[in-house]
Design a protein around this motif. Structure first.
Motif, PDB file in Angstrom:
ATOM      1  N   THR A   1      -4.479  16.317 -22.488  1.00  0.00           N
ATOM      2  CA  THR A   1      -4.164  17.112 -23.679  1.00  0.00           C
ATOM      3  C   THR A   1      -4.383  18.602 -23.453  1.00  0.00           C
ATOM      4  O   THR A   1      -3.837  19.419 -24.189  1.00  0.00           O
ATOM      5  CB  THR A   1      -5.023  16.661 -24.878  1.00  0.00           C
ATOM      6  OG1 THR A   1      -6.411  16.740 -24.529  1.00  0.00           O
ATOM      7  CG2 THR A   1      -4.693  15.226 -25.249  1.00  0.00           C
TER       8      THR A   1
ATOM      9  N   ARG B   1       3.376  16.676 -38.556  1.00  0.00           N
ATOM     10  CA  ARG B   1       2.941  16.128 -37.264  1.00  0.00           C
ATOM     11  C   ARG B   1       4.136  15.667 -36.438  1.00  0.00           C
ATOM     12  O   ARG B   1       4.234  15.973 -35.243  1.00  0.00           O
ATOM     13  CB  ARG B   1       1.961  14.964 -37.471  1.00  0.00           C
ATOM     14  CG  ARG B   1       1.450  14.372 -36.156  1.00  0.00           C
ATOM     15  CD  ARG B   1       0.302  13.408 -36.384  1.00  0.00           C
ATOM     16  NE  ARG B   1      -0.837  14.076 -37.011  1.00  0.00           N
ATOM     17  CZ  ARG B   1      -1.964  13.457 -37.361  1.00  0.00           C
ATOM     18  NH1 ARG B   1      -2.093  12.153 -37.144  1.00  0.00           N
ATOM     19  NH2 ARG B   1      -2.945  14.117 -37.921  1.00  0.00           N
ATOM     20  N   THR B   2       5.035  14.934 -37.052  1.00  0.00           N
ATOM     21  CA  THR B   2       6.179  14.423 -36.291  1.00  0.00           C
ATOM     22  C   THR B   2       7.158  15.546 -35.947  1.00  0.00           C
ATOM     23  O   THR B   2       7.930  15.410 -34.994  1.00  0.00           O
ATOM     24  CB  THR B   2       6.907  13.309 -37.052  1.00  0.00           C
ATOM     25  OG1 THR B   2       7.392  13.814 -38.303  1.00  0.00           O
ATOM     26  CG2 THR B   2       5.983  12.124 -37.303  1.00  0.00           C
TER      27      THR B   2
ATOM     28  N   ARG C   1       6.255  18.527 -34.778  1.00  0.00           N
ATOM     29  CA  ARG C   1       5.771  19.006 -33.476  1.00  0.00           C
ATOM     30  C   ARG C   1       6.135  18.010 -32.374  1.00  0.00           C
ATOM     31  O   ARG C   1       6.557  18.398 -31.281  1.00  0.00           O
ATOM     32  CB  ARG C   1       4.257  19.188 -33.495  1.00  0.00           C
ATOM     33  CG  ARG C   1       3.750  20.317 -34.350  1.00  0.00           C
ATOM     34  CD  ARG C   1       2.327  20.709 -33.946  1.00  0.00           C
ATOM     35  NE  ARG C   1       1.495  19.557 -33.622  1.00  0.00           N
ATOM     36  CZ  ARG C   1       0.812  18.847 -34.499  1.00  0.00           C
ATOM     37  NH1 ARG C   1       0.893  19.155 -35.779  1.00  0.00           N
ATOM     38  NH2 ARG C   1       0.057  17.826 -34.113  1.00  0.00           N
ATOM     39  N   GLN C   2       5.931  16.745 -32.668  1.00  0.00           N
ATOM     40  CA  GLN C   2       6.233  15.715 -31.678  1.00  0.00           C
ATOM     41  C   GLN C   2       7.722  15.683 -31.353  1.00  0.00           C
ATOM     42  O   GLN C   2       8.109  15.524 -30.183  1.00  0.00           O
ATOM     43  CB  GLN C   2       5.767  14.355 -32.196  1.00  0.00           C
ATOM     44  CG  GLN C   2       4.250  14.246 -32.342  1.00  0.00           C
ATOM     45  CD  GLN C   2       3.828  12.998 -33.098  1.00  0.00           C
ATOM     46  OE1 GLN C   2       4.613  12.416 -33.852  1.00  0.00           O
ATOM     47  NE2 GLN C   2       2.589  12.576 -32.915  1.00  0.00           N
TER      48      GLN C   2
ATOM     49  N   ARG D   1       7.556   6.229 -33.219  1.00  0.00           N
ATOM     50  CA  ARG D   1       6.221   6.385 -32.645  1.00  0.00           C
ATOM     51  C   ARG D   1       6.146   5.801 -31.231  1.00  0.00           C
ATOM     52  O   ARG D   1       5.433   6.332 -30.371  1.00  0.00           O
ATOM     53  CB  ARG D   1       5.165   5.752 -33.551  1.00  0.00           C
ATOM     54  CG  ARG D   1       5.073   6.444 -34.910  1.00  0.00           C
ATOM     55  CD  ARG D   1       3.815   6.075 -35.681  1.00  0.00           C
ATOM     56  NE  ARG D   1       2.634   6.644 -35.051  1.00  0.00           N
ATOM     57  CZ  ARG D   1       1.416   6.574 -35.582  1.00  0.00           C
ATOM     58  NH1 ARG D   1       1.225   5.949 -36.731  1.00  0.00           N
ATOM     59  NH2 ARG D   1       0.382   7.107 -34.963  1.00  0.00           N
TER      60      ARG D   1
ATOM     61  N   GLU E   1       7.996   8.341 -28.975  1.00  0.00           N
ATOM     62  CA  GLU E   1       7.160   9.545 -28.820  1.00  0.00           C
ATOM     63  C   GLU E   1       6.015   9.293 -27.857  1.00  0.00           C
ATOM     64  O   GLU E   1       5.748  10.099 -26.961  1.00  0.00           O
ATOM     65  CB  GLU E   1       6.626   9.975 -30.186  1.00  0.00           C
ATOM     66  CG  GLU E   1       5.920  11.322 -30.191  1.00  0.00           C
ATOM     67  CD  GLU E   1       4.474  11.275 -29.735  1.00  0.00           C
ATOM     68  OE1 GLU E   1       4.014  12.229 -29.068  1.00  0.00           O
ATOM     69  OE2 GLU E   1       3.793  10.263 -30.039  1.00  0.00           O
ATOM     70  N   SER E   2       5.332   8.154 -28.014  1.00  0.00           N
ATOM     71  CA  SER E   2       4.218   7.835 -27.119  1.00  0.00           C
ATOM     72  C   SER E   2       4.700   7.609 -25.691  1.00  0.00           C
ATOM     73  O   SER E   2       4.040   8.027 -24.729  1.00  0.00           O
ATOM     74  CB  SER E   2       3.485   6.585 -27.620  1.00  0.00           C
ATOM     75  OG  SER E   2       2.849   6.824 -28.851  1.00  0.00           O
TER      76      SER E   2
ATOM     77  N   ARG F   1       5.579  10.975 -24.132  1.00  0.00           N
ATOM     78  CA  ARG F   1       4.349  11.720 -23.836  1.00  0.00           C
ATOM     79  C   ARG F   1       3.631  11.131 -22.627  1.00  0.00           C
ATOM     80  O   ARG F   1       3.111  11.870 -21.787  1.00  0.00           O
ATOM     81  CB  ARG F   1       3.444  11.717 -25.075  1.00  0.00           C
ATOM     82  CG  ARG F   1       2.101  12.387 -24.897  1.00  0.00           C
ATOM     83  CD  ARG F   1       1.468  12.785 -26.220  1.00  0.00           C
ATOM     84  NE  ARG F   1       1.742  11.829 -27.271  1.00  0.00           N
ATOM     85  CZ  ARG F   1       0.987  10.756 -27.528  1.00  0.00           C
ATOM     86  NH1 ARG F   1      -0.072  10.507 -26.783  1.00  0.00           N
ATOM     87  NH2 ARG F   1       1.286   9.943 -28.541  1.00  0.00           N
TER      88      ARG F   1
END
Length: 299
Positions: free
Chosen positions: A16, A151-152, A154-155, A272, A275-276, A279
């Motif tokens: 991070t 939040r989403t 930014r993602q 989700r 996105e995960s 990342r």
């Protein structure tokens, strides 16, 4: 006592904050100060621990078992404190100190090595869902939390950047971003959500059989929160010949058990998971990325 951060925490913080910061360097001194200030007796550092905080099992001056948690600012510990204070022990771990030093939480001691993940899968999902339902309450009037849209957002931007660099993930990213836009157009409710809920975040307790820990709270619709639970034990799902069918049944069963719209749950689960996965690929965890993106392709 020397407060050595577990390697899991060191690796996760490196993901991070790849350029590093001084929080880990200052952590041993900060932990020692927190212990002395509260007159705590240290039992042990929890290992392997979490991916965003140091967790220390302690006893208060009165001999009460407790947990001392220290987290960097980017893990939003003050938002966690505010959410735990608002829940006030209903479905979540009890906050023992409403106000304390920034980044330091003193919490009720649960059974740190006993989570619902230790139960058979069907029972684990049932108990986890029941715990999650208790957390979905009206947020405080002047809530200090991010919204799901923020939040989403930014993602989503990070996903677009990754898709431009890796055309193989672009089709799934496009599907996930389109689902997000549609879902945000008309959210059905406005609740305080755990934000990062999964089976390992539900521990055995004394006050109640199961209580949630480690929220990254956000305000929005319940389907967003439930979406993370859908993919629990993703490695087991991928290993099953009927993994895709099992996943679709899980979406249906969880949606029905918690009165959540099935298509909205499917859409947030897709977003989700993608996105995960994106990342994970970006920070050098290719195996996790592969599992998550394959799971997302089933939705």
């Amino acid at each position: 006592m020397v407060f050595e951060p577990p390697q899991r925490l060191v690796r996760a913080l490196g993901e991070t904050a790849p350029d590093g910061d001084d929080w880990l360097d200052k952590l041993p001194e900060a932990a020692q100060q927190a212990v002395v200030l509260r007159e705590l007796t240290v039992e042990r550092v929890q290992v392997p621990g979490g991916r965003s905080s140091l967790v220390v099992l302690v006893r208060t001056a009165e001999g009460t078992p407790a947990v001392l948690k220290l987290a960097p600012g980017r893990a939003r510990p003050e938002a966690e404190r505010a959410a735990l204070a608002h829940w006030d022990g209903r479905g979540a771990v009890q906050l023992l100190e409403p106000f304390s030093a920034e980044g330091v939480l003193l919490l009720e001691r649960l059974h740190p090595d006993v989570s619902v993940r230790s139960l058979p899968e069907a029972k684990a999902l049932l108990e986890a869902a029941g715990t999650l339902r208790r957390l979905w309450v009206e947020p405080p009037a002047d809530f200090p939390f991010e919204t799901v849209a923020e939040r989403t957002g930014r993602q989503a931007e990070a996903m677009r950047v990754r898709a431009r660099a890796d055309p193989e993930v672009a089709p799934l990213v496009d599907l996930a971003l389109a689902a997000r836009e549609e879902l945000l157009a008309a959210p059905p409710e406005h609740r305080l959500l755990h934000g990062t809920f999964r089976q390992s975040k539900v521990l055995g307790g004394e006050r109640m059989p199961w209580l949630a820990v480690g929220p990254d709270p956000v305000v929005g619709e319940c389907a967003f929160d439930l979406a993370r639970l859908v993919r629990d034990r993703v490695e087991d799902l991928i290993a099953q010949p009927s993994g895709a069918a099992t996943t679709r049944r899980r979406v249906k069963r969880l949606a029905e058990s918690l009165d959540v719209d099935q298509e909205r749950l499917r859409g947030w689960t897709l977003f989700r998971a993608v996105e995960s996965g994106v990342r994970a690929g970006r920070v050098g965890r290719p195996r996790d990325a592969e599992l998550l993106l394959e799971f997302a392709s089933w939705l």
